[in-house]
Design an enzyme around this catalytic site. Structure first.
Site, short mmCIF file in Angstrom:
data_model
loop_
_atom_site.label_atom_id
_atom_site.label_comp_id
_atom_site.label_asym_id
_atom_site.label_seq_id
_atom_site.Cartn_x
_atom_site.Cartn_y
_atom_site.Cartn_z
CG HIS A 273 10.82 23.32 29.29
ND1 HIS A 273 10.91 22.99 30.62
CD2 HIS A 273 9.55 23.76 29.12
CE1 HIS A 273 9.76 23.24 31.22
NE2 HIS A 273 8.91 23.70 30.33
CD GLU B 120 0.34 19.17 29.30
OE1 GLU B 120 -0.15 18.65 30.33
OE2 GLU B 120 0.86 20.31 29.29
CB ILE C 167 5.29 13.32 24.00
CG1 ILE C 167 6.72 12.83 24.18
CG2 ILE C 167 5.19 14.32 22.88
CD1 ILE C 167 7.25 12.06 22.97
CG ASP D 61 11.00 18.70 26.67
OD1 ASP D 61 12.12 18.35 27.01
OD2 ASP D 61 10.80 19.59 25.80
#
Lengths: 322, 328
Positions: B130, B61, B88, B86
């Site tokens: 989540h 990510e 990020i 979530d």
């Protein structure tokens, strides 16, 4: 690899420009004309100049907090850099960036980045952009031994390898991440060696020899441009100054610095070589130093004579469409 | 041109498909996009239409978001799929220190046309990692635009506008709205400008400011209130940055009562910002303090019984309205 005499002299001049820019910055910093932090790279010139000389004007680099040299080597103009260091409106970033955040997008400089290891993922994105736009551009990420321990390094090298992105990862291993010796903080013996884990080439090169660096990086750049993917090049180099100006440097001895400076100075070495090869005379070399010194003095003066921003200028430049 | 019903999920795919057709610099980077058209089916049909421009990445990510920044700086218009909002957290440097600051700290040299698409929200029994609504983190960072649509038509119009915007946009889409269906025009060129809120239900007695999924709960609550003769004005803010404060002022001046409802937990939530601004700018107009309704200040518990208790419900909104009106 054949490098013409003209180009050798250009490499020599660029290294001198960087050295004198940094020395002038140091002086002005201690005269309290440069606010904030300053990280100098005196001693690392061959690594930077050798690397950038393998690039084309429309190729991209991304740099670090110790970034003045990379930016100059990619073609930025010293006078706008000085102006930025002094926080003036004529600076590259109109005084909003300072020493750690100078960029010139028109020259393919995606900026110095204040976050160690912040540049890796950004260049991965530039790599996707080159591929999708079907250009033959190459991206070069400069980083230090310290950044090779960030997760961003491993994610980005893996991703660049998986997608064969045209990226050259240039690790300027100057032996210390701030105060921490690389030999205590980097596992596996070398940073270039980590390339093998990702199935890409990794080279170690003498970072005090500009032609050695150029040869290794050129191979990596050519490979990237041919669509064969990324490479890690580690240059073994040394910074003469502290991590930042004012660093007490308790982590190393003055003797160590002196030894490097006397025996492995990249500019001294190259000057000697050019004179030995009769590409330059002593007098010509001295004339080059004098000429660049005068021009750096004038560039610094340009910065000092430039206007300060209005305080309210702080509110501009946040969005394209506010 | 007619109107047909579309889900938020299909509205998103339609908007993206149209924009990718129109602008070949738009591409999508993220995890698990190609095989099933995204984990929520939000890219349905697009990998086939644009095989080189919907790109599956490794689970990285940090690099995916950072790559969005680099691609935007070098001539592309990436849409970055965050998988779950979530996550990020794993790219906060790229969002906060890079994406939000690069244009500003380089003196306006760069533009960053980028959409970070982040499905957020709870109520699907996905527990603490989540289910979050993290919009206040990014609203707190100057340099980012933040979009939180509710209606399918807004998803489409705002996503198209976001993809054409030259600044970075964090586009939160609530997971419990993917199947929420509503009328969407068949016309392609419908863009909803960022920074324009929308009155979902006019009223004169209290202004309820909300966004994303909670718009649904607020409209339910407004219907209940109407049975007792209380006419609530429900405003869907749609974008939090830029914020349409003009519409808020107009509405609160009329109703003299205000509350904010969001799914994110109350403390430090965006409701606090709105309440503070209303107090600063409309103190003389207000008949009662601004009340906030949001999730309870705990991580999202798994068991549906506890989850429902933590998430704001219609009853909580009604209790909030009661609290405001009783102070009058």
């Amino acid at each position: 690899m054949n490098i013409s005499n003209e180009e050798k002299i250009a490499l020599f001049k660029k290294m001198i420009e960087i050295r004198l820019f940094e020395e002038k910055t140091e002086t002005l910093y201690h005269e309290e004309l440069v606010p904030g932090f300053v990280h100098l790279s005196i001693g690392q010139e061959a690594s930077t100049v050798g690397s950038c000389s393998a690039l084309q004007p429309d190729d991209y680099i991304i740099s670090t907090h110790r970034g003045h040299a990379h930016i100059l080597a990619k073609g930025a103009e010293p006078k706008y850099m000085f102006a930025e260091l002094f926080g003036r409106t004529t600076g590259y970033c109109k005084g909003k960036g300072g020493s750690m955040h100078i960029a010139d997008f028109s020259k393919g400089i995606l900026g110095a980045n204040g976050v160690v290891g912040g540049g890796f993922p950004i260049m991965v994105g530039a790599g996707f952009s080159f591929k999708l736009r079907k250009t033959k551009q190459v991206g070069m990420v400069f980083f230090g031994d310290g950044a090779s321990n960030r997760g961003t390094f491993h994610e980005a090298v893996n991703m660049a390898a998986v997608f064969d992105l045209p990226i050259v990862f240039v690790c300027e291993n100057n032996m210390y991440a701030s105060t921490s010796p690389a030999e205590k903080m980097v596992s596996g013996g070398s940073i270039a060696g980590r390339a093998h884990a990702y199935g890409i080439p990794g080279y170690i090169t003498d970072g005090s020899n500009v032609l050695d660096v150029r040869a290794a990086v050129q191979e990596a750049v050519d490979r990237a441009r041919e669509g064969k993917g990324p490479t890690i090049v580690e240059t073994e180099t040394y910074r003469y100054k502290g991590h930042f100006e004012g660093d007490k440097q308790k982590y190393r001895t003055q003797d160590e610095i002196h030894t490097y400076r006397m025996n492995r100075d990249p500019i001294d070495r190259f000057q000697t070589q050019l004179i030995e090869e009769e590409i330059l005379t002593e007098e010509a070399a001295t004339a080059i130093w004098d000429e660049i010194r005068a021009s750096i003095e004038a560039d610094a003066q340009y910065g000092l004579d430039s206007p300060l921003p209005e305080p309210e200028d702080a509110l501009n430049d946040l969005f394209v469409n506010p | 041109m007619g109107v047909r019903d579309l889900s938020c999920s299909l509205a998103m795919a339609e908007a993206l498909g149209e924009e990718m057709e129109r602008d070949e610099t738009i591409f999508v980077l993220g995890e698990d996009l190609v095989a099933h058209g995204g984990i929520f089916g939000q890219f349905r049909g697009l990998p086939k239409r644009f095989p080189d421009r919907i790109i599956d990445t490794p689970i990285s990510e940090t690099s995916i978001v950072g790559a969005g920044v680099g691609a935007a700086l070098t001539g592309m218009r990436p849409l970055i799929d965050m998988h779950f909002a979530d996550f990020i957290t794993t790219a906060m440097d790229e969002i906060v220190n890079q994406m939000a600051k690069i244009r500003y700290m380089f003196g306006g040299q760069a533009k960053l046309p980028l959409v970070l698409w982040a499905p957020d929200g709870g109520g699907i029994h996905a527990a603490a990692q989540h289910s979050q609504c993290l919009e206040s983190w990014v609203v707190h960072t100057p340099g980012l635009k933040v979009v939180t649509p509710y209606e399918p038509a807004d998803v489409k119009g705002l996503l198209k506008a976001a993809l054409r915007d030259d600044d970075p946009v964090i586009f939160f889409q609530h997971k419990r709205l993917f199947n929420w269906t509503g009328p969407v025009s068949e016309e392609e060129e419908i863009l909803i400008p960022l920074g324009k809120a929308c009155v979902k239900r006019p009223g004169k007695d209290i202004t309820i400011l909300t966004y994303s999924r909670m718009t649904y709960e607020c409209l339910e609550a407004a219907r209940e209130l109407a049975k007792n003769g209380i006419e609530a004005e429900v405003i869907d803010l749609r974008t939090l940055s830029p914020l349409d404060f003009d519409l808020i002022i107009k509405s609160v001046k009329k109703t003299q009562h205000a509350m904010v409802v969001h799914e994110a937990c109350v403390t430090g939530g965006f409701g606090a910002e709105i309440a503070a601004r209303i107090s600063e700018e409309l103190f003389e107009v207000l008949k009662a303090p601004v009340v906030r309704v949001g999730a309870k200040d705990v991580p999202m518990p798994f068991s549906p019984v506890m989850e429902k208790f933590v998430l704001p419900q219609v009853e909580d909104i009604l209790a909030g309205v009661d609290k405001v009106l009783k102070r009058t």
